[in-house]
Design an enzyme around this catalytic site. Structure first.
Site, PDB file in Angstrom:
ATOM      1  N   ILE A 151       5.266 -12.719  -0.180  1.00 41.41           N
ATOM      2  CA  ILE A 151       4.666 -13.115  -1.573  1.00 41.41           C
ATOM      3  C   ILE A 151       6.043 -13.589  -2.413  1.00 41.41           C
ATOM      4  CG2 ILE A 151       3.523 -12.407  -3.474  1.00 41.41           C
ATOM      5  CD1 ILE A 151       2.113 -10.334  -1.375  1.00 41.41           C
ATOM      6  N   ASP A 170      16.667  -8.282  -3.520  1.00 43.22           N
ATOM      7  CA  ASP A 170      15.999  -7.691  -2.661  1.00 43.22           C
ATOM      8  C   ASP A 170      17.146  -6.949  -1.792  1.00 43.22           C
ATOM      9  OD1 ASP A 170      14.752  -7.073   0.133  1.00 43.22           O
ATOM     10  OD2 ASP A 170      13.295  -8.444  -0.171  1.00 43.22           O
ATOM     11  N   ALA A 223       1.847  -6.365  -7.529  1.00 36.90           N
ATOM     12  CA  ALA A 223       2.579  -5.677  -6.345  1.00 36.90           C
ATOM     13  C   ALA A 223       1.745  -4.211  -6.099  1.00 36.90           C
ATOM     14  CB  ALA A 223       4.034  -5.420  -6.327  1.00 36.90           C
ATOM     15  N   ARG A 224       2.346  -3.189  -6.851  1.00 39.52           N
ATOM     16  CA  ARG A 224       1.709  -1.944  -6.503  1.00 39.52           C
ATOM     17  C   ARG A 224       1.741  -1.162  -7.713  1.00 39.52           C
ATOM     18  NH1 ARG A 224      -1.107  -3.317  -3.043  1.00 39.52           N
ATOM     19  NH2 ARG A 224      -1.770  -2.630  -1.278  1.00 39.52           N
ATOM     20  N   ASP A 248      -1.678  -6.581 -12.448  1.00 38.16           N
ATOM     21  CA  ASP A 248      -2.906  -6.459 -11.429  1.00 38.16           C
ATOM     22  C   ASP A 248      -3.130  -5.229 -10.911  1.00 38.16           C
ATOM     23  OD1 ASP A 248      -5.155  -8.099 -10.196  1.00 38.16           O
ATOM     24  OD2 ASP A 248      -3.809  -7.934  -8.534  1.00 38.16           O
ATOM     25  N   GLU A 253      -6.257   3.492 -10.249  1.00 38.94           N
ATOM     26  CA  GLU A 253      -7.177   2.501 -10.439  1.00 38.94           C
ATOM     27  C   GLU A 253      -8.629   2.871 -10.099  1.00 38.94           C
ATOM     28  OE1 GLU A 253      -5.707  -0.566  -7.356  1.00 38.94           O
ATOM     29  OE2 GLU A 253      -3.789  -0.818  -8.731  1.00 38.94           O
ATOM     30  N   HIS A 274      -6.745  -5.441  -9.782  1.00 38.06           N
ATOM     31  CA  HIS A 274      -6.403  -5.683  -8.576  1.00 38.06           C
ATOM     32  C   HIS A 274      -7.104  -6.736  -7.676  1.00 38.06           C
ATOM     33  CE1 HIS A 274      -4.140  -3.022  -5.387  1.00 38.06           C
ATOM     34  NE2 HIS A 274      -4.120  -4.239  -5.044  1.00 38.06           N
ATOM     35  N   ILE A 275      -6.932  -7.971  -8.264  1.00 36.56           N
ATOM     36  CA  ILE A 275      -7.724  -9.246  -7.724  1.00 36.56           C
ATOM     37  C   ILE A 275      -6.652 -10.126  -6.890  1.00 36.56           C
ATOM     38  CG2 ILE A 275      -9.767  -9.068  -9.066  1.00 36.56           C
ATOM     39  CD1 ILE A 275      -8.353 -11.374 -10.655  1.00 36.56           C
ATOM     40  N   GLY A 276      -5.411  -9.585  -6.789  1.00 33.82           N
ATOM     41  CA  GLY A 276      -4.478 -10.300  -6.190  1.00 33.82           C
ATOM     42  C   GLY A 276      -4.932 -11.099  -5.082  1.00 33.82           C
ATOM     43  N   ALA A 277      -5.524 -10.378  -3.798  1.00 29.87           N
ATOM     44  CA  ALA A 277      -5.770 -11.063  -2.543  1.00 29.87           C
ATOM     45  C   ALA A 277      -7.259 -11.483  -2.696  1.00 29.87           C
ATOM     46  CB  ALA A 277      -5.557 -10.140  -1.530  1.00 29.87           C
TER      47      ALA A 277
HETATM   48  P1  NAD Z   1       6.980  -8.163   2.415  1.00 26.07           P
HETATM   49  O1  NAD Z   1       7.188  -7.004   3.299  1.00 26.07           O
HETATM   50  O2  NAD Z   1       6.935  -9.415   3.045  1.00 26.07           O
HETATM   51  O3  NAD Z   1       7.834  -8.184   1.100  1.00 26.07           O
HETATM   52  C1  NAD Z   1       8.326  -7.141   0.345  1.00 26.07           C
HETATM   53  C2  NAD Z   1       9.961  -7.235   0.118  1.00 26.07           C
HETATM   54  O4  NAD Z   1      10.158  -6.246  -0.692  1.00 26.07           O
HETATM   55  C3  NAD Z   1      10.788  -6.982   1.581  1.00 26.07           C
HETATM   56  O5  NAD Z   1      11.724  -8.254   1.720  1.00 26.07           O
HETATM   57  C4  NAD Z   1      11.473  -6.044   1.024  1.00 26.07           C
HETATM   58  O6  NAD Z   1      13.087  -5.828   1.499  1.00 26.07           O
HETATM   59  C5  NAD Z   1      11.438  -5.970  -0.400  1.00 26.07           C
HETATM   60  N1  NAD Z   1      11.938  -4.556  -1.057  1.00 26.07           N
HETATM   61  C6  NAD Z   1      11.794  -3.269  -0.453  1.00 26.07           C
HETATM   62  N2  NAD Z   1      12.313  -2.379  -1.080  1.00 26.07           N
HETATM   63  C7  NAD Z   1      13.137  -3.132  -2.293  1.00 26.07           C
HETATM   64  C8  NAD Z   1      13.516  -2.811  -3.273  1.00 26.07           C
HETATM   65  N3  NAD Z   1      13.994  -1.441  -3.456  1.00 26.07           N
HETATM   66  N4  NAD Z   1      14.076  -3.514  -4.312  1.00 26.07           N
HETATM   67  C9  NAD Z   1      13.658  -4.735  -4.059  1.00 26.07           C
HETATM   68  N5  NAD Z   1      13.101  -5.283  -2.971  1.00 26.07           N
HETATM   69  C10 NAD Z   1      12.626  -4.462  -2.206  1.00 26.07           C
HETATM   70  O7  NAD Z   1       5.456  -7.982   1.594  1.00 26.07           O
HETATM   71  P2  NAD Z   1       4.637  -8.924   0.762  1.00 26.07           P
HETATM   72  O8  NAD Z   1       3.419  -9.383   1.819  1.00 26.07           O
HETATM   73  O9  NAD Z   1       5.580 -10.024   0.296  1.00 26.07           O
HETATM   74  O10 NAD Z   1       3.944  -8.074  -0.052  1.00 26.07           O
HETATM   75  C11 NAD Z   1       4.532  -7.625  -1.129  1.00 26.07           C
HETATM   76  C12 NAD Z   1       3.747  -6.400  -1.908  1.00 26.07           C
HETATM   77  O11 NAD Z   1       2.775  -7.206  -2.593  1.00 26.07           O
HETATM   78  C13 NAD Z   1       3.249  -5.513  -0.817  1.00 26.07           C
HETATM   79  O12 NAD Z   1       4.172  -4.374  -1.092  1.00 26.07           O
HETATM   80  C14 NAD Z   1       1.859  -5.217  -1.342  1.00 26.07           C
HETATM   81  O13 NAD Z   1       1.856  -3.879  -1.972  1.00 26.07           O
HETATM   82  C15 NAD Z   1       1.588  -6.144  -2.510  1.00 26.07           C
HETATM   83  N6  NAD Z   1       0.142  -6.724  -2.489  1.00 26.07           N
HETATM   84  C16 NAD Z   1      -0.286  -6.748  -3.809  1.00 26.07           C
HETATM   85  C17 NAD Z   1      -1.702  -7.396  -3.608  1.00 26.07           C
HETATM   86  C18 NAD Z   1      -2.520  -7.459  -4.781  1.00 26.07           C
HETATM   87  O14 NAD Z   1      -4.110  -7.366  -4.537  1.00 26.07           O
HETATM   88  N7  NAD Z   1      -2.141  -7.339  -5.962  1.00 26.07           N
HETATM   89  C19 NAD Z   1      -2.366  -8.146  -2.356  1.00 26.07           C
HETATM   90  C20 NAD Z   1      -1.258  -7.980  -1.364  1.00 26.07           C
HETATM   91  C21 NAD Z   1       0.032  -7.337  -1.339  1.00 26.07           C
END
Ligand code: NAD
Length: 299
Positions: A151, A170, A223-224, A248, A253, A274-277
């Site tokens: 993402i 990262d 993210a979370r 988001d 929640e 929480h509508i990201g996806a």
């Molecule tokens: P991904 O695994 O492809 O990427 C996550 C990245 O975070 C990895 O490259 C990892 O190395 C990095 N990371 C881990 N610890 C870290 C730190 N301490 N500092 C900096 N970077 C760090 O995951 P993704 O598919 O890109 O998803 C990212 C996040 O988005 C997920 O963890 C998920 O919780 C969140 N998400 C939210 C929604 C939403 O509805 N808002 C939907 C999908 C995913």
């Protein structure tokens, strides 16, 4: 014939396709945990989104379970190691929602920069606040992306197309855009989070980090919940150090505790539930990936 229980709502086309895989599919997408505990032993596979919490006591009853499929990315609603320790595969659909979340993150940046929610609310209240709604442009600004996975990199690509300068942090990957964490906080006009919530990332952004960020910077979190210390964010926004935040995701929640309600209510906060996806396309892709995983691992 293997039996699959769909415990959370999934795309209707995917349910129809699942029924063609040679697996017996039972859809109970509002099943309670108590009801689930009664029947889980009958199933070889289950599909969950984020609603159903698959914790250790439930897993102890899943005596025939071979595979748990999480439609979506985060596995925080499943005791993954415990399940794997029992020989159960835990799979997710990691790429299906990347573009949807990335588009929301960019949309939230526009909402912050151009006061879109405020302008809309003011119009609906019968006002014409043209003079109070002067915004800023994203082009030429520096975006700091924390978490440079699927993402994060998708957001970076879109931001570059908008004329933003992109840097990233990262610790687990190598990429030319990556700079040290504190350096990113110092130079970014916008900081956007795209990393998982773990023990290590809990409150990664708190009072000290907000203080390092530029006066007038904006923060986006799709993210979370839990990665941001929300009390510290409330303070930084109230002090006028950060100019705004778009959220988001929340540590609770839906947000009910007083601090979270106050945070969401701040005029400089844009909040979404929480509508990201939550796009039609993403839900369709998640459904398609679930069908593929069932074919590969259960059918
Ligand atoms: P991904 O695994 O492809 O990427 C996550 C990245 O975070 C990895 O490259 C990892 O190395 C990095 N990371 C881990 N610890 C870290 C730190 N301490 N500092 C900096 N970077 C760090 O995951 P993704 O598919 O890109 O998803 C990212 C996040 O988005 C997920 O963890 C998920 O919780 C969140 N998400 C939210 C929604 C939403 O509805 N808002 C939907 C999908 C995913």
């Amino acid at each position: 014939m293997a039996k699959l229980l769909v415990c959370d709502p999934v795309d209707s086309n995917a349910v129809a396709a699942l029924q063609q895989t040679g697996v017996e599919v039972v859809v109970q997408d509002s099943i309670t945990l108590d009801e689930l505990a009664e029947v889980i032993g009958e199933y070889d596979g289950m599909v969950v989104r984020s609603r159903t919490k698959v914790r250790e006591p439930l897993l102890d009853k899943a005596t025939n379970m071979k595979v748990i499929i999480r439609g979506g990315v985060g596995l925080d609603n499943i005791d993954v190691e415990y399940a794997r320790g029992k020989g159960i595969k835990v799979l997710n659909t990691p790429s299906a929602s990347s573009n949807a979340v990335a588009e929301l993150a960019v949309g939230l940046m526009f909402a912050l920069a151009r006061h879109i929610s405020k302008a809309d609310a003011s119009m609906k209240a019968g006002n014409w606040d043209k003079k109070k709604l002067k915004g800023t442009e994203l082009a030429g600004k520096t975006l700091g992306v924390i978490g440079y996975g699927r993402i994060g990199r998708c957001v970076a690509e879109k931001a570059r197309a908008l004329g933003m300068h992109v840097v990233a942090y990262d610790p687990y990957i190598e990429h030319e855009d990556i700079i040290p964490f504190e350096e990113l906080l110092k130079i970014a006009d916008y900081v956007t989070l795209h990393l998982p919530h773990t023990e290590d990332t809990h409150h990664l952004l708190s009072t000290g980090q907000f203080a390092i960020m530029k006066q007038g910077a904006y923060l986006v979190d799709a993210a979370r919940g839990g990665i941001i210390d929300e009390a510290a964010l409330y303070q930084s926004l109230s002090d006028g150090h950060l100019a705004g935040a778009a959220l988001d995701v929340y540590s609770q929640e839906p947000p009910q505790d007083e601090l979270l309600r106050k945070l969401v209510a701040l005029p400089q906060v844009v909040a979404t539930p929480h509508i990201g996806a939550a796009t039609q396309e993403s839900q369709g892709r998640i459904g398609g990936e679930i069908v593929k995983l069932v074919q590969e691992h259960l059918a």
